[in-house]
Design a protein around this motif. Structure first.
Motif, PDB file in Angstrom:
ATOM      1  N   LYS A   1     -34.594  46.159 -14.195  1.00 13.77           N
ATOM      2  CA  LYS A   1     -33.587  46.728 -15.105  1.00 13.77           C
ATOM      3  C   LYS A   1     -33.985  46.467 -16.565  1.00 13.77           C
ATOM      4  CE  LYS A   1     -28.613  46.550 -16.042  1.00 13.77           C
ATOM      5  NZ  LYS A   1     -27.347  45.910 -15.696  1.00 13.77           N
TER       6      LYS A   1
ATOM      7  N   TYR B   1     -37.110  45.836 -17.709  1.00 12.57           N
ATOM      8  CA  TYR B   1     -38.313  46.624 -18.002  1.00 12.57           C
ATOM      9  C   TYR B   1     -37.913  48.050 -18.379  1.00 12.57           C
ATOM     10  CZ  TYR B   1     -41.345  43.104 -15.649  1.00 12.57           C
ATOM     11  OH  TYR B   1     -42.019  41.970 -15.270  1.00 12.57           O
ATOM     12  N   GLN B   2     -37.042  48.637 -17.553  1.00 13.89           N
ATOM     13  CA  GLN B   2     -36.641  50.018 -17.791  1.00 13.89           C
ATOM     14  C   GLN B   2     -35.883  50.157 -19.102  1.00 13.89           C
ATOM     15  OE1 GLN B   2     -37.672  52.698 -15.676  1.00 13.89           O
ATOM     16  NE2 GLN B   2     -37.209  53.592 -17.671  1.00 13.89           N
ATOM     17  N   GLN B   3     -35.033  49.184 -19.419  1.00 14.59           N
ATOM     18  CA  GLN B   3     -34.295  49.236 -20.682  1.00 14.59           C
ATOM     19  C   GLN B   3     -35.259  49.173 -21.867  1.00 14.59           C
ATOM     20  OE1 GLN B   3     -31.352  46.138 -21.378  1.00 14.59           O
ATOM     21  NE2 GLN B   3     -30.635  47.133 -23.258  1.00 14.59           N
TER      22      GLN B   3
ATOM     23  N   ASP C   1     -36.973  52.525 -22.145  1.00 17.34           N
ATOM     24  CA  ASP C   1     -36.025  53.530 -22.645  1.00 17.34           C
ATOM     25  C   ASP C   1     -35.795  53.381 -24.149  1.00 17.34           C
ATOM     26  OD1 ASP C   1     -35.789  54.543 -20.081  1.00 17.34           O
ATOM     27  OD2 ASP C   1     -33.848  53.577 -19.679  1.00 17.34           O
TER      28      ASP C   1
ATOM     29  N   MET D   1     -44.768  50.134 -13.820  1.00 17.00           N
ATOM     30  CA  MET D   1     -43.605  50.727 -13.166  1.00 17.00           C
ATOM     31  C   MET D   1     -43.942  51.425 -11.844  1.00 17.00           C
ATOM     32  SD  MET D   1     -41.368  49.580 -15.142  1.00 17.00           S
ATOM     33  CE  MET D   1     -39.826  50.398 -14.736  1.00 17.00           C
TER      34      MET D   1
END
Length: 181
Positions: free
Chosen positions: A15, A17-19, A22, A37
């Motif tokens: 979560k 990493y993705q934030q 983004d 990823m």
């Protein structure tokens, strides 16, 4: 921006990493992150030696071509440390992020290197930390300078760079920086 983090730690920090990715995209950055990823520990173990070597060469090119590196070090990883060291060797700005409550790597947390910014983060503080880093990076992006040299000079540069295990451009930059000092 080259993003890296522990592939093993991805289960716990996906979560985050993705934030981070983004937010980088929202800042208008092109982000290289698929190597983290889209990978898993088992997919990496399944690679043949030649495939691992080719993948490593690709990572080196990505780091060489990036303007900066953002690393999540909340989960310890020697590979991430190696990638950070490669970026720093090339004078790339590096943002080292670790989740609040996790320990930053001592060598990075206490670094006197101007290109290293080490910060504890929460989900709420990430946007501001990354925005500040991108502003900092834009002010430190290197300027390209092209000129012609003789074959003799190129051979000498190549020889010294090879002997010192560094790209020719890094050798030239260090030579100029020593002269300026």
């Amino acid at each position: 921006v080259y993003f890296t983090g522990s592939i093993v730690g991805k289960d716990e920090y996906l979560k985050d990493y993705q934030q981070i990715i983004d937010i980088l995209h929202q800042q208008g950055c092109e982000v290289q992150s698929d190597h983290i990823m889209q990978s898993s520990p088992s997919s990496i173990r399944m690679l043949k030696r030649e495939e691992r070597m080719a993948f490593h060469a690709k990572l080196e090119r990505w780091i060489q071509d990036c303007d900066c590196l953002v690393a999540n070090v909340s989960f310890p990883s020697i590979s991430v440390g190696y990638e950070i060291a490669m970026a720093l060797h090339q004078n790339k700005p590096v943002l080292v992020l670790h989740a609040l409550g996790t320990k930053a790597p001592n060598l990075l947390a206490d670094s006197k290197n101007d290109y290293v910014i080490c910060e504890a983060y929460t989900q709420h503080s990430l946007p501001e930390l990354i925005e500040e880093f991108i502003r900092y990076t834009k002010s430190h992006v290197e300027m390209r300078f092209t000129f012609f040299i003789t074959h003799r000079i190129e051979a000498k540069i190549a020889d010294v760079a090879k002997k010192n295990h560094m790209p020719k451009k890094v050798y030239l930059r260090e030579l100029l920086e020593r002269e300026i000092r």
